[in-house]
Write an enzyme that holds these catalytic residues in place. Structure first.
Site, PDB file in Angstrom:
ATOM      1  N   HIS A 110      -5.730  -0.423   6.108  1.00  0.00           N
ATOM      2  CA  HIS A 110      -5.365   0.158   7.481  1.00  0.00           C
ATOM      3  C   HIS A 110      -6.183  -0.346   8.425  1.00  0.00           C
ATOM      4  O   HIS A 110      -6.493   0.396   9.422  1.00  0.00           O
ATOM      5  CB  HIS A 110      -5.532   1.575   7.217  1.00  0.00           C
ATOM      6  CG  HIS A 110      -4.843   2.197   5.886  1.00  0.00           C
ATOM      7  ND1 HIS A 110      -3.658   1.761   5.645  1.00  0.00           N
ATOM      8  CD2 HIS A 110      -5.445   3.378   5.357  1.00  0.00           C
ATOM      9  CE1 HIS A 110      -3.396   2.514   4.568  1.00  0.00           C
ATOM     10  NE2 HIS A 110      -4.422   3.238   4.095  1.00  0.00           N
ATOM     11  N   ASP A 119       1.797   2.945   3.148  1.00  0.00           N
ATOM     12  CA  ASP A 119       1.127   4.119   2.982  1.00  0.00           C
ATOM     13  C   ASP A 119       1.828   5.345   2.483  1.00  0.00           C
ATOM     14  O   ASP A 119       1.315   6.268   2.738  1.00  0.00           O
ATOM     15  CB  ASP A 119       0.361   4.617   4.254  1.00  0.00           C
ATOM     16  CG  ASP A 119      -0.919   5.262   4.025  1.00  0.00           C
ATOM     17  OD1 ASP A 119      -1.212   5.376   2.509  1.00  0.00           O
ATOM     18  OD2 ASP A 119      -1.558   6.163   4.589  1.00  0.00           O
ATOM     19  N   ASN A 163      -2.518  13.540   4.134  1.00  0.00           N
ATOM     20  CA  ASN A 163      -3.068  14.155   5.005  1.00  0.00           C
ATOM     21  C   ASN A 163      -2.899  13.936   6.622  1.00  0.00           C
ATOM     22  O   ASN A 163      -3.575  13.694   7.390  1.00  0.00           O
ATOM     23  CB  ASN A 163      -4.843  13.722   4.872  1.00  0.00           C
ATOM     24  CG  ASN A 163      -5.397  14.110   3.595  1.00  0.00           C
ATOM     25  OD1 ASN A 163      -5.289  15.426   3.465  1.00  0.00           O
ATOM     26  ND2 ASN A 163      -5.930  13.232   3.043  1.00  0.00           N
ATOM     27  N   HIS A 172       0.902  -1.370  -0.237  1.00  0.00           N
ATOM     28  CA  HIS A 172       0.063   0.122  -0.069  1.00  0.00           C
ATOM     29  C   HIS A 172       0.927   1.208   0.050  1.00  0.00           C
ATOM     30  O   HIS A 172       1.306   1.695   1.060  1.00  0.00           O
ATOM     31  CB  HIS A 172      -0.885   0.187   1.180  1.00  0.00           C
ATOM     32  CG  HIS A 172      -1.833   1.023   0.956  1.00  0.00           C
ATOM     33  ND1 HIS A 172      -3.315   0.912   0.611  1.00  0.00           N
ATOM     34  CD2 HIS A 172      -1.975   2.402   1.176  1.00  0.00           C
ATOM     35  CE1 HIS A 172      -3.945   1.966   0.647  1.00  0.00           C
ATOM     36  NE2 HIS A 172      -3.137   3.224   1.046  1.00  0.00           N
ATOM     37  N   CYS A 173       1.086   1.762  -1.051  1.00  0.00           N
ATOM     38  CA  CYS A 173       2.006   3.175  -1.310  1.00  0.00           C
ATOM     39  C   CYS A 173       1.282   3.812  -2.428  1.00  0.00           C
ATOM     40  O   CYS A 173       0.211   3.206  -3.265  1.00  0.00           O
ATOM     41  CB  CYS A 173       3.243   2.817  -1.558  1.00  0.00           C
ATOM     42  SG  CYS A 173       3.605   1.479  -2.862  1.00  0.00           S
ATOM     43  N   TYR A 202      -7.841  17.423  -1.092  1.00  0.00           N
ATOM     44  CA  TYR A 202      -6.650  17.863  -0.362  1.00  0.00           C
ATOM     45  C   TYR A 202      -5.610  17.852  -1.609  1.00  0.00           C
ATOM     46  O   TYR A 202      -5.580  17.462  -2.779  1.00  0.00           O
ATOM     47  CB  TYR A 202      -5.897  16.982   0.571  1.00  0.00           C
ATOM     48  CG  TYR A 202      -5.407  15.402   0.136  1.00  0.00           C
ATOM     49  CD1 TYR A 202      -4.268  15.261  -0.365  1.00  0.00           C
ATOM     50  CD2 TYR A 202      -6.489  14.648   0.221  1.00  0.00           C
ATOM     51  CE1 TYR A 202      -3.969  13.806  -0.650  1.00  0.00           C
ATOM     52  CE2 TYR A 202      -6.339  13.325  -0.499  1.00  0.00           C
ATOM     53  CZ  TYR A 202      -4.840  12.960  -0.837  1.00  0.00           C
ATOM     54  OH  TYR A 202      -4.754  11.774  -1.068  1.00  0.00           O
TER      55      TYR A 202
END
Length: 284
Positions: free
Chosen positions: A176, A241, A246, A26-27, A44
């Site tokens: 997550h 991640d 954020n 997860h990136c 954002y």
């Protein structure tokens, strides 16, 4: 602490031996905006973090594979993610964001580039999720490709969506650790629902996002990761991640990597988490 991709970041080493071809499942890549503009309706605007910076991070961590997940700031324009996949097709796979307007030809093109799933956000701060009819239409379109569904839900959202998750009739990955509130403990209702979902062999979970649950040294998150690993050792994934959209506090991804022996102390479990499980789901 400076960001890990800044010149002044202090080099650190992994405190355990990573198995060959360990995967960051997860990136993200962001931009560059001059080539891949951000979505007009984004919630954002990140700093550019292009594929070259992601590759440099993985070299520093000693990771050989990655799953690049489309981020909401790019919306359903998956070009930056697909461009990154094509830069290293043997070692990269992807997860896209689509809607009803995404052409079938684009799905086939993304599949050829290495995309193996689609993702929907149900986080209020990111605009909330679509109605489930949209999700089901998308699922019907990608199921013939052998893709899976990734859902970004938070806390009680796991409970609210339990029936919908079970009804998708395809592999589903929960991002997550369900973004549960650590203050409720592992006996909390949301986390109990997540554990129960994982008794369905179609449901997977990412042992990521600890930096969103608690602050360094992240010890509050460890009981959750350990419990998930016990229930679904063959359907757990791990990811950084990066670059932590954020999140106001900088994160050292090596610190995240070094948590792995705390919730997967056995070598066989680390092999599953970092190599075998992502290979099975993403077809490395």
């Amino acid at each position: 602490m400076p960001p890990s991709d800044s010149p002044e970041a202090t080099p650190r080493a992994a405190r355990f031996a990573l198995p060959p071809l360990a995967c960051d499942a997860h990136c993200h890549v962001f931009g560059p905006a001059s080539r891949f503009p951000y979505a007009a309706n984004r919630t954002y605007t990140p700093e550019d973090r292009p594929k070259e910076m992601l590759a440099a991070l993985h070299r520093r961590l000693g990771l050989g594979r990655a799953v690049i997940v489309q981020a909401s700031c790019h919306g359903t324009d998956n070009r930056a993610m697909v461009d990154a996949l094509r830069s290293n097709p043997e070692r990269y796979r992807g997860v896209a964001m689509i809607d009803d307007a995404t052409p079938d030809a684009a799905l086939r093109e993304m599949h050829d580039a290495g995309v193996r799933g689609i993702r929907f956000n149900f986080i209020k701060a990111l605009g909330g999720g679509p109605d489930m009819s949209t999700v089901h239409r998308a699922a019907d379109r990608v199921r013939p490709l052998g893709w899976h569904m990734v859902l970004h839900v938070q806390g009680d959202g796991v409970r609210d969506m339990e029936g919908a998750i079970r009804g998708l009739n395809m592999p589903v990955v929960i991002d997550h650790m369900g973004r549960v509130d650590p203050a409720q403990g592992v006996a909390g209702a949301a986390f109990a629902t997540l554990l129960d979902l994982l008794r369905d062999d179609r449901i997977w979970v990412k042992l990521s996002g600890v930096e969103r649950m608690t602050r360094t040294p992240f010890t509050e998150a460890l009981p959750f990761a350990r419990a998930l690993m016990r229930v679904a050792p063959g359907r757990a994934l791990w990811g950084t991640d990066y670059p932590h959209p954020n999140l106001a506090t900088p994160v050292d991804e090596m610190e995240l990597l070094n948590l792995i022996p705390d919730f997967a102390p056995e070598r066989v479990d680390r092999q599953r988490l970092l190599v075998d499980n992502p290979a099975a789901l993403y077809g490395f």
